[in-house]
Design a protein around this motif. Structure first.
Motif, PDB file in Angstrom:
ATOM      1  N   GLU A  46       0.822  -1.190   0.000  1.00  0.00           N
ATOM      2  CA  GLU A  46       0.000   0.000   0.000  1.00  0.00           C
ATOM      3  C   GLU A  46       0.873   1.264   0.000  1.00  0.00           C
ATOM      4  OE1 GLU A  46      -0.319  -2.585   1.871  1.00  0.00           O
ATOM      5  OE2 GLU A  46      -2.373  -3.354   1.693  1.00  0.00           O
ATOM      6  N   THR A  47       2.001   1.227   0.753  1.00  0.00           N
ATOM      7  CA  THR A  47       2.916   2.371   0.789  1.00  0.00           C
ATOM      8  C   THR A  47       3.531   2.618  -0.579  1.00  0.00           C
ATOM      9  OG1 THR A  47       3.415   1.863   3.111  1.00  0.00           O
ATOM     10  CG2 THR A  47       4.928   3.340   1.953  1.00  0.00           C
ATOM     11  N   VAL A  48       3.935   1.544  -1.266  1.00  0.00           N
ATOM     12  CA  VAL A  48       4.503   1.668  -2.619  1.00  0.00           C
ATOM     13  C   VAL A  48       3.503   2.340  -3.550  1.00  0.00           C
ATOM     14  CG1 VAL A  48       5.205   0.349  -4.661  1.00  0.00           C
ATOM     15  CG2 VAL A  48       6.104  -0.265  -2.405  1.00  0.00           C
ATOM     16  N   SER A  88       4.009   6.039  -5.296  1.00  0.00           N
ATOM     17  CA  SER A  88       3.982   6.208  -6.753  1.00  0.00           C
ATOM     18  C   SER A  88       2.876   7.170  -7.161  1.00  0.00           C
ATOM     19  CB  SER A  88       3.773   4.856  -7.436  1.00  0.00           C
ATOM     20  OG  SER A  88       2.509   4.315  -7.113  1.00  0.00           O
ATOM     21  N   ARG A  89       1.729   7.090  -6.467  1.00  0.00           N
ATOM     22  CA  ARG A  89       0.615   7.978  -6.810  1.00  0.00           C
ATOM     23  C   ARG A  89       0.942   9.422  -6.450  1.00  0.00           C
ATOM     24  NH1 ARG A  89      -5.677   7.110  -4.883  1.00  0.00           N
ATOM     25  NH2 ARG A  89      -6.484   9.069  -5.744  1.00  0.00           N
ATOM     26  N   ARG A  95      10.762   6.931  -7.180  1.00  0.00           N
ATOM     27  CA  ARG A  95      12.059   6.379  -6.788  1.00  0.00           C
ATOM     28  C   ARG A  95      11.983   5.758  -5.394  1.00  0.00           C
ATOM     29  NH1 ARG A  95      17.127  10.075  -8.867  1.00  0.00           N
ATOM     30  NH2 ARG A  95      16.893   9.584 -11.079  1.00  0.00           N
ATOM     31  N   SER A  96      11.316   6.463  -4.469  1.00  0.00           N
ATOM     32  CA  SER A  96      11.179   5.906  -3.119  1.00  0.00           C
ATOM     33  C   SER A  96      10.351   4.626  -3.142  1.00  0.00           C
ATOM     34  CB  SER A  96      10.509   6.943  -2.211  1.00  0.00           C
ATOM     35  OG  SER A  96      11.309   8.094  -2.093  1.00  0.00           O
ATOM     36  N   GLU A 131      17.130   3.245 -14.766  1.00  0.00           N
ATOM     37  CA  GLU A 131      18.543   3.468 -14.395  1.00  0.00           C
ATOM     38  C   GLU A 131      18.752   3.123 -12.933  1.00  0.00           C
ATOM     39  OE1 GLU A 131      22.466   4.366 -15.097  1.00  0.00           O
ATOM     40  OE2 GLU A 131      20.822   4.249 -16.543  1.00  0.00           O
ATOM     41  N   ASP A 132      17.822   3.579 -12.064  1.00  0.00           N
ATOM     42  CA  ASP A 132      17.955   3.262 -10.645  1.00  0.00           C
ATOM     43  C   ASP A 132      17.863   1.759 -10.401  1.00  0.00           C
ATOM     44  OD1 ASP A 132      18.138   5.933 -10.160  1.00  0.00           O
ATOM     45  OD2 ASP A 132      16.057   6.176  -9.482  1.00  0.00           O
TER      46      ASP A 132
END
Length: 804
Positions: free
Chosen positions: A605-607, A611-612, A617-618, A647-648
């Motif tokens: 849920e945090t991901v 993203s939203r 990146r985090s 790239e990351d």
């Protein structure tokens, strides 16, 4: 004796003739002779009678007129028969039989003229006159005379000549104008008079007789009569006495037989009890019948017995006598239009009483429905009768509930009976019976009295709730249903619109059945608002979540003010649906949601939230560091389609062989694999490297093939469209009188077709006169339609020039 539809005529041994009515009462008496009467004859009208006696006297006289004929012969006259239509003036005829068969006809000056019809074969034993045919029997047999042609048309000989004709006389009976039934001894013959065909006439009579049935009976025949297509036979019976072993006279028998070509079938048989049958002979019995009414008269020296065809009343009498009430009731229902003696209701009531006496109470009660019908008085009488024998329960199921309706006292009496001994039966009746059959207040009070003794009785409580419902006290009914957690509570709320009564009972409803309760609340938002429901469930967050979750499923926007609250509810009670909620909700505060998810360490849920919120990146870092799921990280990078994320991802994976394998297997179609391969350190062991490289090559080959295939398709489509355009532009364009010049707006063709003209026609169907077409400023040899060029220049706007 002879019979007529109006009366009976009876001659006695002492020379008297009595006229009797059909009940046997004497209406008239005639002193004819001092000796016995041998024969009486009536015409069809019943107005004239012929009588002959043993002393040779013959009298023919009118019963209602002074017309009379007297004649005395020098020998006994056994037979007399008047013409069936003697009442008519031109049919004044009769015949007598002694040693001769004489015909008397009234002629000129009312004088009677006799003529001999037959003689020389012994005494005349019997005569029957029907229409134009006279049948008589003598010692030799039976003859038939046609009175029209005055010819004798048949001679039927006697079968058993050993029998004395005076002791075993011949029985004659006309069934109709052309059918004669003969019985003599134990032989029966049915003869039919038929017309002879003209080709067969010659010197023969125009009629002849055919014997259609012939059979023998067990006993000697004393009389015959027709009954439809059957025969009634009066038989003289002799039997061997068991005591003396001597043959003696038995009671005469009256049989109904069905004639067959060479035999007969016995349909029924009755032995008749007449006085003095032990001394009687065959000649002492006679059988007369009344046509059209199936009445038969058996005459013996001392008795006259009337026999009639049994009707449905007789059949019902027999059934009732044998206590076959159900069959009797069925027979009465089938023949209700024809029975006269019995009534269906009386039979039915007798049947009910019979069943009660036998102890078959349930069957008796069930029959009440059919037998008593809509008669309320009879119903109430039967109910009280069942009460007296303590069987009210038996009749309770069959009491009428609509059309008719009995007095309320009747139903209350039955309900009290059940309430005292059978709570379940009482509950069943309350459920099945309409509430307006009885006084609801009385029954409610009775139930309350019983509940004082047993306050937790669920059956009584449920029944009391139903009684409150009938009485429209829905609030009390609802309280009981909720206490009992009864399934009908929701039906009660819907049916009687009790939403105002459940506003403070929402928790109880949801504790009972959360799914049904939520569906009902959501279906009736206009009656109980969302805010009211949420407020009522404030102290029960798990139920609050169930309600808000279903609300969100129905409409993502209705409960938007509670979306922030729902985040914590989902996190606490329903984590699997948290992520779908976050994805679908557009009113959810992302910062609050992120805070809750991070506090509870909800990675997925945090991901999603990161993203939203644009912090891809985090989100990617959390997938790789917390979830360690390269496939999920690659899928996330594909969804974001961001080069920096790739790239990351490569930088994070470069020192992790399993991550490198995953990247090699999946990034071939999104990122150039060379970027990854160049960064791999020399000497690093990578699992399944060969397979990954092979897959990269395969993906590359697949891309090449796809590009080549697309190129071929593009070239083929372009060529096809070019050919189509060329064919279209090569087609001719129709120019006729209806077309106009787009510049001068006059007809494109001149009115005089003999003159020469020039026309410019474009593929777009715009046309111009040559002289009207504006001159182009360009040096291009290709000209375009000015109208279409103002919009766009495309295929079909080039010129076609037409000259004449």
């Amino acid at each position: 004796m002879t019979v007529h539809e109006k009366f009976l005529a009876l001659g006695t041994h002492y020379g008297k003739v009595y006229l009797l009515d059909v009940q046997g009462n004497i209406t008239q008496k005639f002193d004819v002779s001092p000796v016995k009467i041998n024969q009486i004859s009536l015409d069809e009208s019943g107005e004239h009678m012929g009588v002959c006696s043993e002393d040779g006297k013959v009298q023919v006289f009118g019963l209602y007129s002074a017309e009379e004929f007297h004649e005395t012969f020098d020998c006994p006259i056994k037979i007399v028969a008047v013409h069936p239509h003697f009442v008519r003036s031109h049919f004044k005829q009769f015949v007598t039989g002694g040693k001769k068969l004489l015909l008397y006809e009234r002629g000129w000056m009312n004088r009677w003229k006799p003529s001999v019809l037959h003689e020389g074969e012994g005494n005349i034993r019997n005569v029957k006159w029907r229409g134009h045919l006279i049948a008589w029997a003598n010692n030799m047999g039976v003859k038939i005379l046609d009175m029209i042609s005055k010819q004798r048309i048949t001679n039927v000989p006697r079968d058993d000549i050993s029998l004395r004709p005076d002791m075993y006389p011949c029985s004659l009976c006309w069934k109709d104008n052309l059918t004669l039934i003969i019985g003599w001894g134990n032989s029966v013959k049915i003869c039919s008079v038929k017309e002879r065909h003209a080709s067969e006439m010659r010197d023969l009579p125009n009629r002849y007789v055919e014997i259609v049935f012939q059979f023998e009976t067990e006993f000697h025949i004393s009389g015959l009569a027709p009954l439809c297509d059957q025969l009634v036979v009066l038989s003289y019976v002799k039997e061997i006495s068991e005591k003396t072993e001597v043959e003696c006279c038995a009671r005469p028998r009256l049989d109904i037989v069905q004639p067959l070509p060479e035999s007969c079938e016995e349909i029924s048989s009755d032995a008749l009890t007449v006085r003095g049958f032990q001394e009687n002979e065959c000649r002492d019995y006679h059988l007369e019948h009344l046509e059209g009414e199936s009445l038969f008269y058996i005459i013996s020296p001392r008795d006259v017995v009337v026999a009639k065809e049994r009707d449905q009343d007789d059949h019902i009498d027999w059934l009732l006598e044998k206590k076959k009430y159900e069959e009797a009731l069925m027979a009465a229902e089938i023949s209700q239009k024809t029975i006269k003696k019995h009534k269906i209701l009386d039979i039915g009531l007798a049947y009910i009483n019979h069943l009660v006496e036998k102890g078959e109470y349930d069957l008796a009660a069930r029959k009440c429905q059919k037998i008593l019908g809509k008669n309320t008085d009879l119903w109430e009488f039967e109910v009280y009768k069942f009460k007296e024998i303590e069987q009210l329960k038996a009749i309770s199921r069959y009491l009428p509930r609509r059309d008719p309706v009995l007095k309320p006292l009747i139903y209350e009496m039955v309900l009290h009976e059940f309430l005292e001994s059978d709570y379940e039966g009482f509950a069943t009746l309350i459920k099945e019976w309409p509430g307006d059959l009885y006084n609801n207040t009385i029954i409610v009070q009775a139930v309350m009295d019983h509940l004082k003794k047993d306050p937790q009785n669920r059956t009584l409580l449920r029944t009391l709730a139903e009684l409150y419902t009938y009485d429209q006290r829905y609030g009390r009914a609802l309280e009981i249903y909720l206490t009992l957690r009864h399934k009908d509570v929701f039906q009660l709320i819907h049916k009687h619109n009790l939403f105002s009564s459940i506003r403070d009972k929402i928790v109880l409803l949801m504790d009972f059945d959360a799914e049904k309760a939520v569906d009902m609340l959501l279906d009736n938002e206009d009656k109980i608002s969302i805010d009211r429901v949420v407020e009522e469930l404030e102290n029960r967050p798990e139920l609050q979540h169930v309600y808000l979750h279903k609300l969100f499923k129905r409409d993502h926007h209705k409960g938007q003010r509670y979306h922030e609250k729902q985040i914590s509810l989902y996190a606490e009670y329903d984590r699997p649906n948290l992520l779908p909620f976050l994805r679908d909700s557009t009113h959810c505060p992302l910062e609050k949601a992120l805070e809750i998810c991070q506090q509870r360490n909800f990675v997925e849920e945090t991901v999603y939230l990161l993203s939203r919120m644009g912090n891809s990146r985090s989100a990617l870092k959390m997938i790789m560091e917390d979830l360690h799921n390269v496939d999920k990280a690659i899928e996330f990078a594909k969804e974001q389609d961001d080069g920096e994320l790739w790239e990351d991802l490569i930088l994070y994976s470069i020192d992790k062989p399993p991550f490198i394998t995953g990247l090699l297997n999946n990034i071939g179609t999104h990122v150039d694999p060379i970027l990854l391969i160049h960064r791999i350190k020399e000497g690093m062991e990578i699992p399944n490297l060969r397979d990954s490289l092979v897959k990269i090559l395969q993906d590359y080959n697949l891309q090449i093939l796809l590009r080549e295939g697309c190129k071929k398709i593009l070239v083929a489509d372009s060529l096809s469209l070019l050919r189509k355009m060329h064919r279209t532009q090569m087609k001719g364009v129709l120019v006729d009188e209806e077309n106009i010049c787009e510049s001068c707006l006059s007809p494109i063709l001149p009115s005089d077709a003999s003159k020469s003209f020039n026309v410019v026609v474009f593929h777009c169907r715009h046309m111009f006169h040559k002289e009207c077409f504006p001159v182009s400023n360009t040096i291009s040899p290709v000209q375009f339609c000015n109208i279409c060029s103002a919009k766009h220049r495309g295929p079909g706007s080039t010129i076609l020039e037409m000259k004449k």
